[in-house]
Design a protein around this motif. Sequence first.
Motif, PDB file in Angstrom:
ATOM      1  N   ALA A   1      -8.523  -3.259   2.325  1.00  0.00           N
ATOM      2  CA  ALA A   1      -7.618  -4.377   2.592  1.00  0.00           C
ATOM      3  C   ALA A   1      -8.338  -5.509   3.311  1.00  0.00           C
ATOM      4  O   ALA A   1      -8.149  -6.691   2.992  1.00  0.00           O
TER       5      ALA A   1
ATOM      6  N   GLU B   1      -4.026  -4.398 -10.928  1.00  0.00           N
ATOM      7  CA  GLU B   1      -4.767  -3.857  -9.802  1.00  0.00           C
ATOM      8  C   GLU B   1      -5.665  -4.951  -9.233  1.00  0.00           C
ATOM      9  O   GLU B   1      -6.089  -5.863  -9.954  1.00  0.00           O
TER      10      GLU B   1
ATOM     11  N   CYS C   1       0.885  -1.165   0.000  1.00  0.00           N
ATOM     12  CA  CYS C   1       0.000   0.000   0.000  1.00  0.00           C
ATOM     13  C   CYS C   1       0.921   1.212   0.000  1.00  0.00           C
ATOM     14  O   CYS C   1       2.146   1.071  -0.034  1.00  0.00           O
ATOM     15  N   ASP C   2       0.374   2.400   0.040  1.00  0.00           N
ATOM     16  CA  ASP C   2       1.200   3.602  -0.089  1.00  0.00           C
ATOM     17  C   ASP C   2       2.307   3.677   0.964  1.00  0.00           C
ATOM     18  O   ASP C   2       3.398   4.187   0.685  1.00  0.00           O
TER      19      ASP C   2
ATOM     20  N   SER D   1      -6.735  -1.069   5.983  1.00  0.00           N
ATOM     21  CA  SER D   1      -7.847  -0.244   5.521  1.00  0.00           C
ATOM     22  C   SER D   1      -9.090  -1.101   5.331  1.00  0.00           C
ATOM     23  O   SER D   1      -9.035  -2.336   5.319  1.00  0.00           O
TER      24      SER D   1
ATOM     25  N   SER E   1      -1.944  -5.007  -6.525  1.00  0.00           N
ATOM     26  CA  SER E   1      -1.867  -3.910  -5.568  1.00  0.00           C
ATOM     27  C   SER E   1      -2.569  -2.697  -6.176  1.00  0.00           C
ATOM     28  O   SER E   1      -3.276  -2.808  -7.185  1.00  0.00           O
ATOM     29  N   ASP E   2      -2.365  -1.530  -5.527  1.00  0.00           N
ATOM     30  CA  ASP E   2      -2.934  -0.318  -6.118  1.00  0.00           C
ATOM     31  C   ASP E   2      -1.912   0.306  -7.068  1.00  0.00           C
ATOM     32  O   ASP E   2      -0.738  -0.079  -7.085  1.00  0.00           O
TER      33      ASP E   2
ATOM     34  N   ILE F   1      -0.063  -4.761   3.224  1.00  0.00           N
ATOM     35  CA  ILE F   1      -1.348  -4.329   2.650  1.00  0.00           C
ATOM     36  C   ILE F   1      -2.069  -3.307   3.516  1.00  0.00           C
ATOM     37  O   ILE F   1      -3.046  -2.693   3.079  1.00  0.00           O
ATOM     38  N   GLY F   2      -1.600  -3.096   4.759  1.00  0.00           N
ATOM     39  CA  GLY F   2      -2.284  -2.180   5.654  1.00  0.00           C
ATOM     40  C   GLY F   2      -3.561  -2.802   6.219  1.00  0.00           C
ATOM     41  O   GLY F   2      -3.851  -3.983   6.009  1.00  0.00           O
TER      42      GLY F   2
END
Length: 271
Positions: free
Chosen positions: A98, A72, A27-28, A95, A53-54, A92-93
């Motif tokens: 996720a 994506e 992730c970011d 969120s 991923s993003d 991946i976090g």
Amino acid sequence: MSDYKMPIREQDSNKRTFGKILNVAGCDNYIGAAYLSSYSAYKVGAGYVALASDMNVIKSVSQMLPEAVYMEVPYAYRRLNEFDVILIGCGIGKSFAAKNNFKFLINFFKDKEVPVVIDADGLNILSEMHNLSLPVNTIITPHPAEAARLLVKDISDVLADLEGSAMELCEKYNCTVVLKTHRTIICDKSNMFINEHGNSALAKAGTGDVLAGIISGLLAQKVEPLEAAKLGVYLHSRAGEIASEELTEYSVMASDILKYLPRAIKEILHS
């Protein structure tokens, strides 16, 4: 060392021969986790690694790892039946997206025999999801803090009984467990092994992502889950030892494990 064998590399082969991995990672805030876990799967012999991923992660990692395939996450859902191994969780976090992706993938593969490796944020998400059954060939790779969350225990209780905690995880989640400590424990419901290799060089961010990728790469080559976990842990720890001989235990980075992994493989091949 003679107890470890690398999977056979048939000369009449192609990339499909050595397995296709879907790595749902990054992730970011954790772009490096996606890179390290994808690269290490290739480095141990997998034939094809797709990073889901993003777009920000994809743009960054593709500059460092042109060999991977990128998609994506929503697009990856349309191709799930193509893959031999699923790795989910590295960076991946936690969120909302996720968590939804994690639950979807676990439920999709629940009744399939495709090996699934769950690491890092995937484990933290799993600890929040009650009554979620894991696919039959799942490997989880917690460190003690993650194990404590999964078992709803204090970390001191896990550290006081590492072997018992690893077996409890096996029973609770019906999976193969890699409990990462200075003496990593690998077990399923019937077997337990303790890895005596490695050193403090591995106590650094990103090394767990490398291990998850290594195990996934071995699974892609049709190594059975328990054996893939054992061999993956050994290769990872031995690469750390070799790296620290030249760089010292202070200076080894997770990316250095990738550089020294071939030397750990060579030791097995020449033993």
